[in-house]
Design a protein around this motif. Structure first.
Motif, PDB file in Angstrom:
ATOM      1  N   ILE A 208       0.837  -1.204   0.000  1.00  0.00           N
ATOM      2  CA  ILE A 208       0.000   0.000   0.000  1.00  0.00           C
ATOM      3  C   ILE A 208       0.869   1.249   0.000  1.00  0.00           C
ATOM      4  O   ILE A 208       0.692   2.146  -0.819  1.00  0.00           O
ATOM      5  CB  ILE A 208      -0.951  -0.009   1.212  1.00  0.00           C
ATOM      6  CG1 ILE A 208      -1.977  -1.140   1.072  1.00  0.00           C
ATOM      7  CG2 ILE A 208      -1.647   1.346   1.361  1.00  0.00           C
ATOM      8  CD1 ILE A 208      -2.764  -1.425   2.348  1.00  0.00           C
ATOM      9  N   THR A 209       1.832   1.315   0.928  1.00  0.00           N
ATOM     10  CA  THR A 209       2.617   2.544   1.092  1.00  0.00           C
ATOM     11  C   THR A 209       3.669   2.731   0.011  1.00  0.00           C
ATOM     12  O   THR A 209       3.901   3.852  -0.437  1.00  0.00           O
ATOM     13  CB  THR A 209       3.294   2.592   2.479  1.00  0.00           C
ATOM     14  OG1 THR A 209       4.130   1.450   2.636  1.00  0.00           O
ATOM     15  CG2 THR A 209       2.252   2.635   3.584  1.00  0.00           C
ATOM     16  N   ALA A 210       4.304   1.662  -0.417  1.00  0.00           N
ATOM     17  CA  ALA A 210       5.406   1.795  -1.379  1.00  0.00           C
ATOM     18  C   ALA A 210       4.965   1.688  -2.834  1.00  0.00           C
ATOM     19  O   ALA A 210       5.621   2.244  -3.713  1.00  0.00           O
ATOM     20  CB  ALA A 210       6.474   0.734  -1.097  1.00  0.00           C
ATOM     21  N   HIS A 211       3.861   0.998  -3.081  1.00  0.00           N
ATOM     22  CA  HIS A 211       3.480   0.720  -4.471  1.00  0.00           C
ATOM     23  C   HIS A 211       2.077   1.196  -4.827  1.00  0.00           C
ATOM     24  O   HIS A 211       1.601   0.931  -5.933  1.00  0.00           O
ATOM     25  CB  HIS A 211       3.631  -0.780  -4.761  1.00  0.00           C
ATOM     26  CG  HIS A 211       5.009  -1.271  -4.469  1.00  0.00           C
ATOM     27  ND1 HIS A 211       6.119  -0.876  -5.208  1.00  0.00           N
ATOM     28  CD2 HIS A 211       5.483  -2.084  -3.493  1.00  0.00           C
ATOM     29  CE1 HIS A 211       7.205  -1.451  -4.704  1.00  0.00           C
ATOM     30  NE2 HIS A 211       6.845  -2.188  -3.658  1.00  0.00           N
ATOM     31  N   GLY A 212       1.427   1.903  -3.895  1.00  0.00           N
ATOM     32  CA  GLY A 212       0.131   2.490  -4.195  1.00  0.00           C
ATOM     33  C   GLY A 212      -1.023   1.510  -4.300  1.00  0.00           C
ATOM     34  O   GLY A 212      -2.102   1.861  -4.777  1.00  0.00           O
TER      35      GLY A 212
END
Length: 158
Positions: free
Chosen positions: A113-117
């Protein structure tokens, strides 16, 4: 390892919780609930993107620290990251959904979620936000941080 979101989880027949602490504890059982995949991403496979509430990400990271589910001997690196920057994971999380359904996600789901959207299905986000994190964090062996463990679950203690 890729599984499409909300397809039936079939990677492992049993669910197994490992205890936290210096002693070796494990509890395993055949789930009576349906398990649905969420967040099993793989390079080259499409996935949904979009905003996810920060509270859901924070809660997923907290769940990862207190719920040790299906821990493997090896690790899985995020293959969406460059190899020298890829975080590793070696287990899963279970999030209770509607009656009779639990979501099965890799421990790297918050990273995705945070690094790859990555944007998980809304039903998963809602279920994560509904977790009673205080109760889960207070669970002490032989209790585990998940509400649907059957009475006949097998325990191993050393």
């Amino acid at each position: 390892m890729f599984y499409e979101d909300l397809t039936e989880y079939d990677y492992q027949v049993l669910d197994a919780f490992s205890g936290r602490g210096p002693e070796l504890h494990e509890l395993w059982y055949r789930p009576a609930y349906k398990r649905l995949n969420v967040g099993w991403l793989e390079a080259g496979r499409p996935y949904f993107t979009g905003p996810v509430p920060a509270a859901a990400v924070e809660r997923l990271e907290a769940i990862r620290e207190i719920q040790w589910m299906n821990q493997c001997l090896g690790t899985h690196e995020c293959d969406l990251c460059p190899p020298e920057e890829a975080p590793e994971g070696n287990g899963e999380v279970r999030i209770p959904g509607p009656p009779g359904v639990a979501y099965a996600a890799p421990v790297l789901v918050a990273h995705y979620i945070t690094a790859h959207g990555y944007r998980p299905p809304q039903a998963f986000i809602d279920a994560v936000l509904a977790v009673d994190l205080d109760a889960w964090a207070a669970a002490r062996w032989p209790e585990v941080p998940f509400p649907w463990v059957p009475d006949d679950a097998e325990h191993m203690e050393e």
